[in-house]
Design an enzyme around this catalytic site. Structure first.
Site, PDB file in Angstrom:
ATOM      1  CE  LYS A 235      44.343  56.186  84.769  1.00 35.58           C
ATOM      2  NZ  LYS A 235      45.172  55.578  83.793  1.00 35.58           N
TER       3      LYS A 235
ATOM      4  CB  SER B 261      42.853  55.849  80.582  1.00 29.43           C
ATOM      5  OG  SER B 261      43.765  55.344  81.207  1.00 29.43           O
TER       6      SER B 261
ATOM      7  CB  SER C 182      46.522  55.507  79.637  1.00 29.40           C
ATOM      8  OG  SER C 182      45.552  54.804  78.754  1.00 29.40           O
TER       9      SER C 182
END
Lengths: 492, 95
Positions: A78, A159, A183
């Site tokens: 990420k 997210s 998330s």
């Protein structure tokens, strides 16, 4: 060797050990899948050369009989994790071009364990969002489509939207995510994969771009419960560079996996049955209860009375911490600088106006307000008191049960653009995920089935603090019984 | 509590985010919607409840007072929009 990208991490490990294929073949297959999957917008940076270098090291290690736990496993990281020499932007224009001279503890551990990095994964800007639509790189498109014959582009959730889409579409064997208020879990549910947020403090936050420091936790997302256990074992562990890191040994979660839940009690919280949730989700929840009963567990009703206050509490605390953490983006030390203004103060304000997107500005503004003189006690202190009550609710509930089962999200994936007009409607996505975040508890999403439109739905397990094993085991029991082997049809 | 345009402007100034009048006007109702929504916490009885400080009990550690890092000035300056003579450079603040 396209079939290599359908293997689980456990299968890759076995195959590499047994010489069924080389790590280089695996890396090449994934690099090709990443390049072919650009329509999903899952990656912000591709690093095929790093994946190949790690693969070659893995093949050498195999020849020398020195395979490491993740040798030859290609992962996506990420964009919130600092990666040495590779762009790290947290999905924001304000960090465009930032190349950290250091590596985050979690990604360093994965690399030291032999994993290769395929690239950086798209995400909501500074992890603030539940649909990946706040990213400066544009939204990730879910690999899933509704079965209604329409062609609507759906969100992978957020997210960690790029992370979820990459695993679901076979563009990574596993990925890192981060979870501040859902998330990891909500995007895992939206894309039919597994994801676990460990107990706060298990994974070092060092080198992870900070959003809300009392809530942020890293965790893995992958296709199976076992793969999550394998990755989490490598990612977790004490780090003196993070003041909130827990100085505890890392359990052998993979070895401890067992779907035999005899003697365990599963709490079903009354307050999680809320209005406006599709009947299909409540029906899946009931099915989940039956699956856990079948695995030997006894369902018990529990009460978490402050559940409805978790989201408003979160939307005071998280923006407050964000407004403080994001003060560092001032155009001086890294990232964007807006010039053409006269004073230093104007340079700060112009840089931040140009560099932050609308949702990030909104949260910084709310956070600044609730921390400002005269309002601090009414908002921030009040929220921290309610947070104490939410934590107490869980402590009481865990006197009567060992693990809690709920749905992961109140809906299946929605269309891009459907919820962007109303911030609060977007925030409600995390209604089931946020309470565990506020209490620092380990929690996991595991696929349960498809809804009437052919979209994945997740089940959510919350454990006692430090009891990742209990969460993983209950998830495993569901995984074995749900038999979820649906994958999105390739259209990209 | 609800905020007006002047208060939003003040908060934007505290947060160092430049905002046009149009942006301020647009933010007023959004801001008030969110505040109204979070203000439902007022109905929770928190008398005698301590605000949470550490979500998972943990001891504050002290490390030995020795240099264990550093000597990386150039690394640190590498990402600066502007660096001069081994320092971060900013617009002039003193005439």
């Amino acid at each position: 060797m396209a079939e290599l990208t359908t293997k689980t991490i456990a299968e890759l490990r076995e195959g590499l050990r047994g010489g069924d294929f080389s790590a280089r073949e695996v890396a090449e297959a994934y690099n090709a899948a990443v390049a072919a999957g650009r329509a999903l917008n899952a990656y912000t940076v591709e690093t095929p050369e790093l994946a190949l270098a790690a693969a070659d090291a893995a093949d050498k290690a195999r020849a020398a009989g020195e395979l490491k736990p993740l040798s030859g496993v290609p992962l996506g990281i990420k964009d919130l994790f600092a990666t040495q020499g590779v762009d790290t932007t947290a999905g924001s224009n304000i960090l465009k071009g930032f190349k950290p001279p250091y590596e985050s503890t979690v990604s360093a551990k994965l690399k030291a364990a032999g994993a290769g990095m395929l690239g950086k994964l798209n995400m909501d800007e500074f992890a603030m969002g539940s649909s990946n639509e706040t990213s400066a790189y544009g939204p990730v498109v879910s690999p899933w489509k509704r079965n209604d014959g329409g062609n609507a582009a759906l969100t992978p959730g957020g997210s960690s939207g790029g992370s979820a889409a990459a695993v679901a579409a076979g563009l990574a064997a596993g990925v890192t995510g981060t979870d501040t208020g859902g998330s990891i879990r909500q995007p895992a549910a939206f894309t039919g994969i597994c994801g676990i947020k460990p107990t706060y403090g298990r994974c070092s936050r060092w080198g992870i771009v900070a959003f809300a420091s009392s809530l942020d936790q890293a965790g893995p997302m992958a296709r199976t419960v076992r793969d999550c256990a394998i990755l989490l074992e490598v990612m977790a562990g004490f780090d003196p560079k993070d003041a909130t890191s827990l100085d505890l040994p890392v359990p052998e979660w993979e070895k401890g996996l067992s779907s035999d839940l005899k003697g365990k009690k599963v709490g079903i919280p009354t307050e999680y049955r809320i209005d406006g949730v599709p009947a299909e989700i409540d029906a899946l929840w009931d099915k989940g209860v039956e699956w856990l009963r079948d695995a030997g567990a006894e369902p018990v009703r529990i009460s978490l009375p402050h559940t409805k206050y978790a989201l408003p509490t979160y939307y005071i605390i998280a923006p407050a911490e964000a407004s403080s953490n994001l003060a560092r983006y001032d155009g001086v030390r890294y990232g964007l600088r807006e010039m053409g203004v006269k004073s230093l103060d104007d340079m700060y304000a112009a840089t931040r106006a140009a560099g932050f997107g609308a949702e990030v500005k909104r949260r910084i503004m709310i956070g600044t307000y609730v921390l400002s003189a005269g309002f601090y006690d009414a908002y921030f202190t009040k929220a921290q008191k309610v947070r104490s009550l939410i934590k107490r609710d869980f402590a009481e509930a865990f006197k009567a049960c060992d693990v809690i089962l709920t749905p992961t999200a109140p809906s299946a994936a929605f269309g891009l653009g459907e919820k962007t007009a109303d911030p609060i409607a977007m925030y409600l996505n995390d209604v089931f995920a946020v309470p565990a975040s506020l209490a620092g508890l380990p929690a996991m999403s595991v696929p349960g089935g498809l809804d009437g439109q052919g979209l994945p739905l997740g089940l959510h397990l919350i454990g006692r603090e430090l009891d990742e094993q209990g969460v993983l085991n209950a998830a495993l029991a569901i995984e074995e019984r749900a038999g979820f082997n649906h994958r999105p049809k390739v259209w990209w | 509590m609800s905020v007006n345009a002047d208060q939003v402007r003040h908060v934007a100034r505290l947060a160092r985010i430049a905002m046009s009048d149009a942006e301020v006007e647009a933010m007023v109702p959004e801001f008030n919607n969110i505040l109204t929504w979070v203000e439902q916490l007022a109905e929770v009885d928190t008398d005698g409840v301590e605000p949470l400080t550490a979500v998972i009990a943990n001891e504050l550690r002290l490390r030995d007072d020795v240099v264990d890092d550093g000597d990386c000035r150039d690394d640190i300056l590498k990402n600066a929009p502007e660096a001069q003579h081994g320092f971060f450079a900013v617009p002039k603040v003193i005439e």
